[in-house]
Each structure stands twice: as C-alpha cells, then as structure tokens.
Design a protein around this motif. Structure first.
Motif, short mmCIF file in Angstrom:
data_model
loop_
_atom_site.label_atom_id
_atom_site.label_comp_id
_atom_site.label_asym_id
_atom_site.label_seq_id
_atom_site.Cartn_x
_atom_site.Cartn_y
_atom_site.Cartn_z
N GLU A 158 0.83 -1.20 0.00
CA GLU A 158 0.00 0.00 0.00
C GLU A 158 0.87 1.26 0.00
N THR A 159 1.97 1.21 0.76
CA THR A 159 2.87 2.36 0.78
C THR A 159 3.45 2.63 -0.60
N GLU A 160 3.89 1.55 -1.28
CA GLU A 160 4.44 1.72 -2.62
C GLU A 160 3.38 2.23 -3.59
N THR A 161 2.17 1.66 -3.50
CA THR A 161 1.09 2.10 -4.39
C THR A 161 0.73 3.55 -4.14
N THR A 162 0.68 3.94 -2.85
CA THR A 162 0.35 5.32 -2.52
C THR A 162 1.42 6.28 -3.05
N ALA A 163 2.68 5.88 -2.91
CA ALA A 163 3.76 6.74 -3.43
C ALA A 163 3.63 6.92 -4.94
N LEU A 164 3.35 5.82 -5.66
CA LEU A 164 3.17 5.92 -7.11
C LEU A 164 1.95 6.75 -7.47
N TYR A 165 0.87 6.58 -6.70
CA TYR A 165 -0.35 7.35 -6.98
C TYR A 165 -0.11 8.84 -6.78
#
Length: 891
Positions: A506-513
């Motif tokens: 989720e942290t990686e996805t949030t950073a990409l988002y």
C-alpha cells in the motif's frame, strides 16, 4: 510436407541481423586452458586480415613473454596502454577511450574475462568489448571455457578451484564466430614442463594443481561440447530459415525456483545449461511470501544477487507475491506453458521435513504433467553461507517478554483459581498467546504456548507445584491448550505478516499514486522535474538529481532539478552523459563505472531517452536499497520519463501551432500586399500607358492630371514599402533609435508636408502648447508615426470634418494627439487595434495591410513611450502618443 520457410525463424533472423549492420562483429578464440594457443591463433588471424587491407590495431594483448607470440606482434599497430594508480601501485590496462577515438576496423583484445583496474569505466573487460562493438568496431578476443558463468560450479567441482573471473554466457551467445583452439592435454602438460606457458616454478605448481591430466581432459570435453552446441544451433537456424525438413522438437520452457539459499546459484547455472541443451526459454521465479518480508538484510541481498545472476545468464526474472511458494510456482507455470520446473534438493534435516513438509514433495504432487527436476547441493559450494545475523529487535528480549507474559497470567490466575474451575483458566493463557503472536512474533508465541501448558500443570493442576498429573483427563486439556496455542500463534503471526506485506504494498502504491497525480497536474518541464525530485527524495530518503538536455538544442546534459544543493563534477557529468547516449544504467552499485558517487538511470520512453535520473549512494547510516525499492525506483523513473515525453510533445505541439499561426499571418500578409501593391501599380501603369499611347494628343490639363495621379499612387506605394521595411526591422530587433532634442511643431510640420497633396481639400487644426519643451526623439521615425496616424484619419473620416493635431506637456511626458470625426472604433477592438495585420471587419471599412498602427506602436515603444486609442464624445477616435521628456540616462 510444407517446404515454406518458418516465418518466425525468418523474423528472428532479420531482427538479429539488422542491428549487426551497425554493430561490430565479435570473434572469440575459445580454449579449455591457458597455453593451448589462443593468443597465437588470434594474432595469426589478425595478420591475415591486415594483409587483406583491414585496419587492425592491438588494444590489449598479453604474450606472457612467449617468444613465438611476441614475433606475431611485429608489424601490428599497438595502442599504448592506460596506467592507473591504485593504492600506491601502478596498473596498466587497455585504453578504451583511445581505441574508440582511433576507431579501427578491427581491434584485438586479449583475455575477455579479465577484471579491469579499479577506477576504469567498466569493472570487466567484456563490457569494454561491448562498447567497441556498439561503436561499429570488430573485435577479436580470447576466452577459456572455465570463465563462463553457467559452468562456474561444474569447473569448481572438477578442479577444486573456484574461478572468480567469469563472464555472462550471453557474451558468448552474441559472438558472430567461435573458433575452438584445441591441443591434446598431454601436449599441453609437456608445454608447461618446458616453461612455454608459465615460468618453471609456476609451471610445476600448475601441473600439480589445476593442470592435472584429468582436469584438462574434462575441461577439453566441456569446450568441445559447448562449441558443438553452437554449431548445432547455427545448423538448425539455417535449416529453419530455408525450410529444410528435419525432426524439430517441440518448444520447451523452463522455470527455476530462486530463493536466498546459496544453492540457488547452482540451480540457476544448471537451468542455464539445461536451457542451452534444450534450446529453451527459461524463467527465474522468486516468490515473496509474508515471511520473506522479514528476512535479514544479508539474505535479501543474496536473493537480489541471485536474480541478477539469472538475468545476466539470459533468464527472464519474475518476482511474485503469494502465501504459498508451491501454489504460486504451479499457477505461474501452468499459465505460461512451462514444461520443466527446476528446484533444489532440501537441505533441512529429515525430522524438520517431516514436521514442516518439503517444497519439492509438494511441487511434485501438484505439478501434474510438468516435469520437476531436483538439483542436489554441492559438497563445496561456490559461496559459503553467510552467518545468519541476529533477528531484528533483539529476539532474546521478545522471548523473555513471552515468558514474562506467562508469569503475569499465572500470577493473575492464582486468586481466580479460588472461585473458577482450573479448566476455565485455560482461556487466559490462550488470550495471552494471541497477544504474544500479535506483538512478539511466531517464535515467542509458540514458546508462550509451551510455557502455558507447563505453568498450568505446575500451578493449577493437583498435585500442585510439580509436574505430576493426578487426573489423566487433564492430559487432554494440556494437549488442547498446546495445539490450540500453537495454531492460534501461527495463524495470528501469518495474519500479521500478511498485514505488514499489504502495508508495504500500500505504501508503494500510494507513493506511485501521489507521484502520478502530481505529474498529471504538472504541465511544464520544470514543474515535472521538481515534482519527481520531491517525491523520490521523500520516498527513498536519498538526494535526487535529474539531468536533461537543453530544450532547443542537442548540447550536454544540464541539471534540471535536485532535491538538495548537489553539485556534480565533470566526471559525474560524463557518467550521466554515457547513460543518456547508451540508455543503460551506470554508476554506483552497477557493473558500469561503479566508482561513481551516484547511480544513474536512463529516463526511457518509446520515442527515445529524454533524460537521466541520478540517485546519491547510501550514507554510512543508510542501508543499500532493497530489490523492492529498486523496482519502485524504476517505476518512478518510468513515470517521470512519460511525463517529460508528454511535456516535450506539448512543447512541440505549441511550436507547431505557432508555426501554423505564422504561416497564416504570412498568407494574410501576402494576400494584403498583393492587393495593396497592385492598386497603385495599376494606377501608375494606366497613367503612363495613356501618356505613351496618346503622346502629343492630350491637352496639358489632362497630362498634368495623369502625372499627378501617378505621383500620388507612387507615394502610396512608397509608404507601403516603407511600412513593410519598418515592420521587418521591428521584428528583427534591429531598429535603432537615435534621440535628439526636437521641436514637436517641426515634427508635425514635416508630417503635414509629406501628405501635402492629399491635405489640399481637408481642414487640419494644429494646436501646440506655448513654451512646449524640446522632446528627445528620433525625428524621422516619429514623423513616420504621425504620417500613418494622419493617413488613417484621412481614410476613415468624412472630408467635411476637420482633423485635429495637438501637442502639450503633462508631467514628465510630451503628449501628441491626432483626432478625427470618423465612425470610431468598437470598444471590443480598442485593445487589438495595434496588433499586426488586424483590421476592423465591418461594411464600408477601407482595406489596408493592418501594419500601420502596429508599426506606430513598435516605434513609440522603442522610444520608451506609449500609444493608445480612445473614442471621442460625439464620434470619432483620437490616438494619443506619450513620449518621455527625459532620456533614461539624464540626471
């Protein structure tokens, strides 16, 4: 049977051959050991090419003092070697930049597997050869079979020696030609004893160790087999592209399971060899289970290195998340038509296999029609297993905390045991086990389960304070408490591990988002690079720099944005420029220019490379980036590249739009000029034609009228041409203003004199203020401005109405006003009336080029003044010119 060529084979051949026309060709002289004559054969072949007129140079050749080899160097141009100082020792190596600058047709580079001196551009010589090939230079080189990476473990098993200098097998695969240099092992041993390979002291040691007859025979067989496989591949490719019938085997696809285990290196090399034998595609798969996220840093680094090894040997690497390794492996294998799975033989003890099961057994049971190959571990692994570092958060404290929880529950249960049945106290221990599993982990929770059974028996089951059980029914309670506790602890720990893994994703996805959202809102190139550096610096806790080429040129890369005050020296900029030109990562923690302080990534798009991303290496208190972070960094780089490509496309679209508008303006100018030039020319031509045709027959009054008409139209033509020249000078920025103090009454008089014949029947009222100061101006251009304004008034106002000209001082400005009583200007057109080629679009309006007022505006602004138009009460329009009474340099 069809005799048509295989279209897939033809396409593969065309695809493979097309880049070779730009690249150089690689020829490898392959041997099974030092001393078989590889360098001698290479120099002999080079002399033959030189005799054929080929430009040959010696980039690097090591003769080891062999006289017969030194003789072959005579007559060949040898490039001086580059010297490098390293820890007080002077090392010499091939001058790669010198060879590239010399750009011969053929370069000789000995010892392909050699490691370069520290500080060189590449750590390995085969990477230097790749640069030469990419520059279109053919290369002859030498190689011993034991230096192939996929054979490293086999060679170590045969000879007992671990070869440290290896090259990826893909280098051998890319060679256009392989020439096997062979010598019977007995003759090679004899050459060693005679001192023709090494000096006598070294020769005897070599014979006793590496160059034993059995070792040489095995290495010779490996080299012969590898060369035969290459010839077989070429033969089958030839048959396929020419539709020669033959027994073509079905396509195979291999999958090798990769983990942090040292055995994975052996699995990867075995998979590579098997893929070569079967001519099959192979995939290296790593499964990221929740437990894998808690691996120590050393094992995570080993996993990353294993994946890099597989990629360097030609595998397609895949990393997938999942709860069960065998489930992910089987699912992926079935979805991608894998025919063979390669796994390692279990290295755990037999009793642990009985308790926890074997991955190999589960793969075999679930594989179905897929073959499973099991590779055993070597007695002498090529890489010793690193000692397992202590687990995070000091594990002894977590186990002590688990024991403390058991003690606390036991103390709390003592007073409760007076009123509750002992079996009810079991629930307290189960609750404590759940708490231990959530906050302390799986191991401490299992320990808490065991200690709970012991404490319950010792303190709450009669007889008390000993482990003797008076009632055998409690044995079932003990077993239930232990089993339920272990199950609960295991399930709770798994849930926690999955939650941690989900949180990381989720942290990686949030950073990409967040990055994607900000990039979508960023329009300009500067906004994009600032957003990228901000997000990457925050996500990876590293200093970030982005280098881009100039927008309107192809010059050197420039720093477009940085997350800190980072200055790059020339050598770092050179590394970034290499990445931009080659499109491959370089710098720190890479195989190209690893001595650099930053890791550089190319910002690639389908249209090409748009820039370079630089990441500062970790500090003393920072760990290197994990494989997951490196993949996330690649995703950030891809997003940045696409955003920059979008900005470049938008900029080009704007340029195209400006060009389109310019073309429209040019078209409008040509249309206008063609009409306005034709009108006076027709009048002049008509008048002159009449005078020539009726010479001597016209009365003097008619002749004078024709001449006056021709003269007036010539004046209009001259004014039009003057306007065009003035506009050209204004557009080019070459209009030079020479100010001198001038009397505005003289300026107005000169403009009226210029328009004299056209003003004969018009009333012009001039009002110049008394004691009007001299105004600094360039006399001729300002006269031109007044002529244009008066010409407008003559064209647009009724002949019965007067034209008014006035001049007065207002503060530090001189105001000149030209007013008429024409139809005026619509309010919506007042702001656009000074634009180029702009004309009022309404019936009855006199046509023109639309340049006059624009030229007035440009000339007045060049004087540091202003001009405005305003409608007059009662009709008409007035143009007001404001000129400064003092020049900027006046005191």
């Amino acid at each position: 049977m069809s005799t048509r060529p295989d279209p897939d084979a033809l396409l593969a051949r065309v695809t493979a051959e097309t880049p070779e026309r730009k690249r150089g060709k690689l020829k490898i002289f392959l041997g099974y050991a030092a001393g078989v004559g590889k360098t001698y054969a290479m120099l002999g072949a080079a002399r033959q090419r030189k005799a054929q007129g080929v430009d040959v140079i010696v980039g690097y050749v090591e003769t080891h003092g062999r006289a017969e080899t030194d003789v072959l160097l005579n007559g060949l141009e040898t490039l001086p070697r580059k010297t490098i100082e390293y820890r007080g020792v002077t090392l010499s190596d091939m001058d790669l930049d010198g060879v590239l600058a010399r750009k011969p047709q053929l370069a000789l580079v000995d010892e392909l597997a050699h490691s370069n001196a520290p500080g060189s551009r590449h750590p390995k010589r085969h990477q230097d050869v790749e640069d030469l090939l990419a520059s279109g230079i053919d290369v002859y080189t030498t190689l011993n079979i034991q230096h192939l990476e996929s054979l490293n473990d086999i060679v170590a098993q045969i000879t007992g020696v671990v070869v440290r200098e290896t090259i990826p097998d893909s280098v051998l695969d890319q060679a256009m030609e392989i020439r096997l240099v062979d010598l019977p092992p007995a003759e090679l041993v004899q050459r060693l004893r005679e001192g023709k390979v090494y000096v006598p002291a070294q020769a005897q040691h070599a014979v006793d160790k590496f160059f034993r007859l059995g070792n040489l025979t095995a290495l010779r067989e490996i080299s012969l087999r590898r060369t035969a496989e290459r010839v077989d591949d070429q033969m089958r490719s030839y048959m396929q592209t020419r539709a020669i019938p033959g027994p073509w085997p079905a396509a195979e696809r291999l999958l090798v399971c990769v983990s942090p285990s040292p055995l994975s290196e052996r699995l990867i090399r075995a998979a590579r060899r098997l893929a070569d034998e079967l001519n099959a595609e192979w995939i290296a798969l790593s499964v990221k289970t929740p437990a894998a996220a808690r691996l120590p840093a050393a094992e995570q680094d080993r996993l990353a290195n294993n994946l890099l090894l597989a990629e360097s040997l030609g595998a397609r690497t895949v990393s997938l998340p999942g709860r069960s390794v065998e489930e992910v492996v089987i699912t992926y294998a079935r979805a991608h038509n894998v025919t063979k799975i390669i796994a390692g033989k279990p290295v755990r003890s037999h009793w642990r296999e009985l308790l926890r099961g074997s991955l190999v057994d589960r793969l075999i049971r679930q594989s179905g029609p897929i073959d499973v190959y099991v590779v055993s571990s070597s007695d002498q692994p090529t890489q010793p297993r690193a000692p397992r570092p202590p687990m995070r958060r000091q594990p002894w404290r977590r186990y002590a905390a688990a024991a403390g929880l058991v003690g606390a529950v036991t103390l709390a249960g003592r007073p409760l045991s007076l009123t509750l049945d002992p079996t009810n106290l079991v629930m307290l221990y189960l609750a404590m086990v759940v708490v231990a599993a959530v906050y302390l982990g799986r191991g401490p929770a299992i320990l808490a389960s065991v200690l709970s059974v012991m404490a319950f028996d010792f303190f709450f089951v009669s007889p008390l304070l000993n482990f003797v059980v008076g009632d055998t029914q409690y044995l079932l309670t003990f077993a239930g408490l232990l089993i339920v506790g272990v199950v609960i602890s295991t399930l709770t720990a798994q849930a926690r591990e999955q939650a941690d893994a989900a949180l990381q994703r989720e942290t990686e996805t949030t950073a990409l988002y967040e990055l994607s959202r900000d990039l979508a809102a960023a329009v300009t190139r500067d906004a994009i690079v600032q957003s990228v550096t901000h997000h990457m610096a925050r996500t990876f806790e590293r200093a970030i720099v982005i280098l881009l080429p100039p927008e309107e040129s192809t010059g050197r890369l420039e720093i477009a944005a940085t997350s800190s005050s980072l200055e790059l020296p020339e050598d770092e900029l050179a590394v970034a420029d290499w990445v931009f030109r080659r499109g491959e990562p370089a710098g720190r923690n890479t195989t190209t220019l690893p001595a650099a302080n930053l890791r550089y990534l190319p910002l690639k798009t389908a249209q090409g490379i748009v820039g370079v991303l630089g990441v500062v290496g970790p500090g003393e208190a920072q760990r290197p980036l994990s494989p997951e972070q490196l993949r996330l960094m690649d995703a950030f780089a891809s997003q940045a590249a696409m955003a920059l490509a979008r900005a470049n496309l938008a900029r080009r679209a704007r340029q195209a739009e400006v060009l389109q508008v310019t073309e429209k303006l040019q078209s409008a100018l040509l249309n206008s000029i063609s009409h306005d030039l034709r009108t006076p020319l027709v009048s002049i031509t008509g008048a002159l034609s009449a005078l020539l045709a009726d010479a001597g027959q016209l009365d003097p009054a008619t002749e004078r009228s024709l001449l006056e008409n021709a003269h007036e139209e010539a004046g209009r033509l001259n004014q039009l041409v003057g306007n065009l020249l003035d506009m050209t000078r204004l557009e080019a920025g070459v209009l030079t203003i020479h100010k001198e103090p001038s009397d505005l009454q003289d300026v107005i008089g000169a403009a009226l004199a210029y328009l004299g014949p056209r003003l004969q029947e018009r009333t012009v009222q001039v009002d110049v203020a008394y004691e009007m100061p001299l105004t600094p101006l360039d006399f001729v251009p300002i006269v031109h401005v007044l002529v244009n304004l008066l010409d407008n008034a003559l064209k647009y106002s009724p002949s019965s109405q007067p034209i008014e000209i006035s001049a007065r001082a207002s503060g530090q400005e001189a105001l000149i006003e030209v007013a008429d009583r024409g139809p005026g200007i619509p309010p919506e057109d007042l702001d656009r009336i000074f634009d180029r080629f702009y004309r009022l679009q309404r019936p009855g309006v006199v046509t023109g080029t639309g340049l006059g007022l624009s030229i007035c505006h440009g000339i007045v602004e060049a004087h540091g003044g202003s001009i405005r138009a305003q409608n007059r009460p009662g009709g008409g329009v007035s143009f007001v010119i404001a000129l400064p009474l003092r020049s900027p340099g006046d005191g």
